[in-house]
Design an enzyme around this catalytic site. Structure first.
Site, mmCIF file in Angstrom:
data_model
loop_
_atom_site.group_PDB
_atom_site.id
_atom_site.type_symbol
_atom_site.label_atom_id
_atom_site.label_comp_id
_atom_site.label_asym_id
_atom_site.label_seq_id
_atom_site.Cartn_x
_atom_site.Cartn_y
_atom_site.Cartn_z
ATOM 1 N N THR A 1 0.842 -1.192 0.000
ATOM 2 C CA THR A 1 0.000 0.000 0.000
ATOM 3 C C THR A 1 0.877 1.242 0.000
ATOM 4 O OG1 THR A 1 -0.070 0.043 2.419
ATOM 5 C CG2 THR A 1 -1.827 -1.169 1.295
ATOM 6 N N THR B 1 -4.315 13.305 1.505
ATOM 7 C CA THR B 1 -3.277 13.373 2.531
ATOM 8 C C THR B 1 -3.084 12.014 3.195
ATOM 9 O OG1 THR B 1 -4.767 13.860 4.365
ATOM 10 C CG2 THR B 1 -4.027 15.725 3.044
ATOM 11 N N ARG C 1 -7.744 9.177 3.202
ATOM 12 C CA ARG C 1 -7.942 8.443 4.446
ATOM 13 C C ARG C 1 -9.251 8.897 5.085
ATOM 14 N NH1 ARG C 1 -5.106 5.406 2.676
ATOM 15 N NH2 ARG C 1 -3.127 4.521 3.390
ATOM 16 N N GLU D 1 -13.729 2.076 9.051
ATOM 17 C CA GLU D 1 -13.868 0.936 8.128
ATOM 18 C C GLU D 1 -13.501 -0.356 8.847
ATOM 19 O OE1 GLU D 1 -11.543 1.445 4.577
ATOM 20 O OE2 GLU D 1 -12.284 3.465 4.204
ATOM 21 N N HIS E 1 -13.559 1.999 -0.615
ATOM 22 C CA HIS E 1 -12.099 2.121 -0.503
ATOM 23 C C HIS E 1 -11.415 1.363 -1.638
ATOM 24 C CE1 HIS E 1 -8.587 2.620 2.567
ATOM 25 N NE2 HIS E 1 -8.191 2.866 1.328
ATOM 26 N N GLY F 1 -7.910 3.092 -5.538
ATOM 27 C CA GLY F 1 -6.602 2.637 -6.005
ATOM 28 C C GLY F 1 -6.568 1.196 -6.454
ATOM 29 N N TYR F 2 -7.730 0.599 -6.724
ATOM 30 C CA TYR F 2 -7.803 -0.838 -6.968
ATOM 31 C C TYR F 2 -7.712 -1.255 -8.433
ATOM 32 C CZ TYR F 2 -8.580 -3.053 -2.429
ATOM 33 O OH TYR F 2 -8.418 -3.576 -1.170
#
Length: 384
Positions: free
Chosen positions: A66, A177, A210, A239, A256, A259-260
């Site tokens: 990550t 951030t 985040r 989460e 979430h 970015g997958y």
């Protein structure tokens, strides 16, 4: 050598199979007993790695696939002489493309013909925010950058950054951030009551960084007001136990997964593989590109009569349309809190293959240089 790895890290066998024995585990529920005899630990952001997990184990290297590292107690690892590596920037393109797709939908929702007329405030200009800024600027968006730590550290570039209050005046505010709770500029609940009050009904707020950067209770209260901004959340407080009332109030909600992309996930695996090889003194023999399959959609074509913005946005959404993930998340958020939490994790675990724009070849017939530049700005491959 025993490698304990989160079962959702892709290509574990391909990258690590010849380094050691691989034991797959559920990263969310990982216990000290499961890692006590491990030499290597590979995790994602759902696993807290600290003294409580690793004390008394054989682990001598930890890798997280990550970009974020707030789930890792790096100080303790360093004190114990345990090697560590993350994957900074691995999914920066994926998150940037997520935001661009959201912007295209927002422009359509608002009836804005020229989407580049939107001003965009990027809060957090690291790998992801920087990649997004580069794409937007190539597309002729007006971009304002807010990153107080960088502004202080990079005196020669200080004038390129604006205060948070100025970024919050933009048509679109997008958060990228890290999550920090200490230092001069902590980001934990950085966007709270007063910041949310500054955003009006003609503005869009996106959080793909985040979840804890936004005060969830304050956001829910703000969204209950008539002049509330439009909000898109990919990340959430607490989460996988996200607030269903907040889910009901936001315009687009995703689990979430900004970015997958397949490329982003595979690059994350590649980066921790490279770091482990360096740690063990082994040669680096593999690259993510050699494992990428052919995309399901490999080509789209546009004629000379195609509108520039419309063509770019059609191609962008052909690669990724966040409305699909929004629909999946809303459909699964039923039942009791534990069932909803399991459903949230299941959506992430079973996420369908998503390819980045670089996987798509765009054929342009009789096109202008302007439209060619727009496609290239996002990373599409062109056939002219």
């Amino acid at each position: 050598m025993l490698i304990v790895a989160d079962e959702n890290i892709p290509l574990l066998d391909s990258f690590f199979g010849d380094i050691g024995e691989i034991r797959r585990v559920n990263g969310r529920t990982l216990t000290p007993d499961q890692v006590k005899d491990a030499d290597i630990l590979l995790v994602r952001s759902v696993t807290r790695v600290d003294r409580q997990l690793l004390e008394g184990t054989r682990v001598r290297f930890v890798g997280t696939a990550t970009i974020g590292t707030d789930h890792i107690d790096q100080t303790w690892l360093q004190e114990q002489g345990i090697g560590f590596a993350a994957a900074p920037g691995c999914n920066a393109v994926s998150v940037a493309e997520y935001v661009l797709s959201v912007l295209s939908l927002y422009a359509e929702k608002r009836g804005i013909e020229d989407w580049s007329s939107l001003t965009v405030g990027i809060v957090g200009v690291g790998n992801v925010g920087g990649e997004l800024a580069r794409m937007l600027e190539r597309l002729d968006f007006t971009v304002k950058l807010c990153d107080p730590p960088r502004q202080e550290a990079e005196e020669e570039r200080a004038e390129e950054f604006v205060p948070l209050a100025e970024a919050l005046e933009c048509d679109v505010v997008t958060l990228h951030t890290p999550l920090t709770r200490t230092g001069d500029h902590p980001t934990n609940r950085m966007i709270a009551g007063s910041e949310l009050a500054a955003l009006g009904q003609d503005q869009l707020l996106i959080n793909a960084g985040r979840g804890e950067v936004i005060d969830g209770e304050a956001l829910l209260a703000r969204l209950q007001q008539a002049d509330a901004p439009t909000v898109v959340l990919d990340v959430w407080e607490h989460e996988p136990r996200i607030n269903p009332d907040l889910l009901d109030r936001v315009w687009l909600a995703t689990p979430h997964i900004a970015g997958y992309s397949l490329e982003g996930k595979m690059q994350g695996t590649e980066m921790i593989y490279q770091a482990l090889c360096r740690y063990l003194g082994l040669p680096v023999r593999k690259k993510a590109g050699q494992f990428l399959p052919e995309p399901a959609l490999s080509k789209v074509s546009f004629t000379s009569s195609a509108d520039e913005d419309e063509a770019v946005q059609v191609a962008l959404r052909a690669c990724y349309d966040p409305r699909r993930d929004d629909a999946r998340l809303r459909l699964t958020m039923r039942g009791n809190p534990e069932e909803r939490a399991q459903a949230f994790d299941r959506l992430r675990r079973d996420y369908p293959v998503r390819r980045e724009c670089s996987s798509l070849k765009v054929q342009l017939k009789g096109s202008s240089k302007s439209i060619q530049d727009s496609f290239r700005a996002i990373g599409f491959k062109l056939k002219i």
